[in-house]
Design a protein around this motif. Sequence first.
Motif, PDB file in Angstrom:
ATOM      1  N   GLU A 160     -51.169  -1.074 -56.444  1.00 30.62           N
ATOM      2  CA  GLU A 160     -50.173  -0.453 -57.331  1.00 30.62           C
ATOM      3  C   GLU A 160     -49.407  -1.473 -58.173  1.00 30.62           C
ATOM      4  OE1 GLU A 160     -49.509   2.783 -58.091  1.00 30.62           O
ATOM      5  OE2 GLU A 160     -51.305   3.224 -56.923  1.00 30.62           O
ATOM      6  N   SER A 197     -54.042   0.607 -67.038  1.00 27.11           N
ATOM      7  CA  SER A 197     -54.756   1.708 -67.689  1.00 27.11           C
ATOM      8  C   SER A 197     -54.705   1.560 -69.216  1.00 27.11           C
ATOM      9  CB  SER A 197     -54.156   3.044 -67.267  1.00 27.11           C
ATOM     10  OG  SER A 197     -54.796   4.107 -67.931  1.00 27.11           O
ATOM     11  N   ARG A 198     -53.537   1.190 -69.745  1.00 24.23           N
ATOM     12  CA  ARG A 198     -53.418   0.965 -71.196  1.00 24.23           C
ATOM     13  C   ARG A 198     -54.274  -0.224 -71.630  1.00 24.23           C
ATOM     14  NH1 ARG A 198     -48.004   2.165 -70.011  1.00 24.23           N
ATOM     15  NH2 ARG A 198     -47.438  -0.052 -70.092  1.00 24.23           N
ATOM     16  N   GLU A 209     -50.272   1.860 -64.539  1.00 23.79           N
ATOM     17  CA  GLU A 209     -50.090   2.451 -65.872  1.00 23.79           C
ATOM     18  C   GLU A 209     -50.371   1.415 -66.970  1.00 23.79           C
ATOM     19  OE1 GLU A 209     -46.435   4.303 -68.396  1.00 23.79           O
ATOM     20  OE2 GLU A 209     -46.661   5.020 -66.328  1.00 23.79           O
ATOM     21  N   HIS A 245     -50.446  -7.451 -67.696  1.00 23.51           N
ATOM     22  CA  HIS A 245     -50.319  -5.989 -67.620  1.00 23.51           C
ATOM     23  C   HIS A 245     -50.093  -5.657 -66.144  1.00 23.51           C
ATOM     24  CE1 HIS A 245     -51.965  -5.967 -71.702  1.00 23.51           C
ATOM     25  NE2 HIS A 245     -52.765  -6.921 -71.253  1.00 23.51           N
ATOM     26  N   GLU A 278     -61.549   5.518 -64.050  1.00 24.31           N
ATOM     27  CA  GLU A 278     -60.811   5.885 -62.830  1.00 24.31           C
ATOM     28  C   GLU A 278     -61.303   5.090 -61.631  1.00 24.31           C
ATOM     29  OE1 GLU A 278     -58.013   7.564 -62.984  1.00 24.31           O
ATOM     30  OE2 GLU A 278     -58.414   7.715 -65.134  1.00 24.31           O
TER      31      GLU A 278
END
Length: 137
Positions: free
Chosen positions: A33, A60-61, A57, A53, A25
């Motif tokens: 963003e 994060s993956r 989101e 990426h 985190e």
Amino acid sequence: MTRADHPARLAGQASREAASAKRKEEWLALFAEDACVEDPVGPSGFDPEGKGHRGIEAISRFYDMTIGNTESLEFLIDDSLVCGNENVNIGTVRSTVAGAQIDAEGVFIYRVNDAGKITSLRAFWEVDRAMKTLRQV
């Protein structure tokens, strides 16, 4: 502002520290963003289309596929340069996974926005070259 407190350098250092400590985190919070992570740049097993990426989101993956699967992650930086809103690091990322260690030598570039958030992380390293360093630990 000195070269040591340059926003891009600080963001890169914070990124490496959070990744090494496996603080997901905290690592994600460093990114804007609409940021994009390309590690490595171009098509790879982590990014078959080679488009990177994009967005929190997707980043994060990426973390879950890569950093999250390591037992340890060490950044051995030989040199670091800042130009404009970017920080270029030359060195090695040493990863330990399932009792095996691998070194990825490369160039790692962080770009930040005016708020100091990472907008781009591009890692230039060769998978085949890194695989030649694979060893049991």
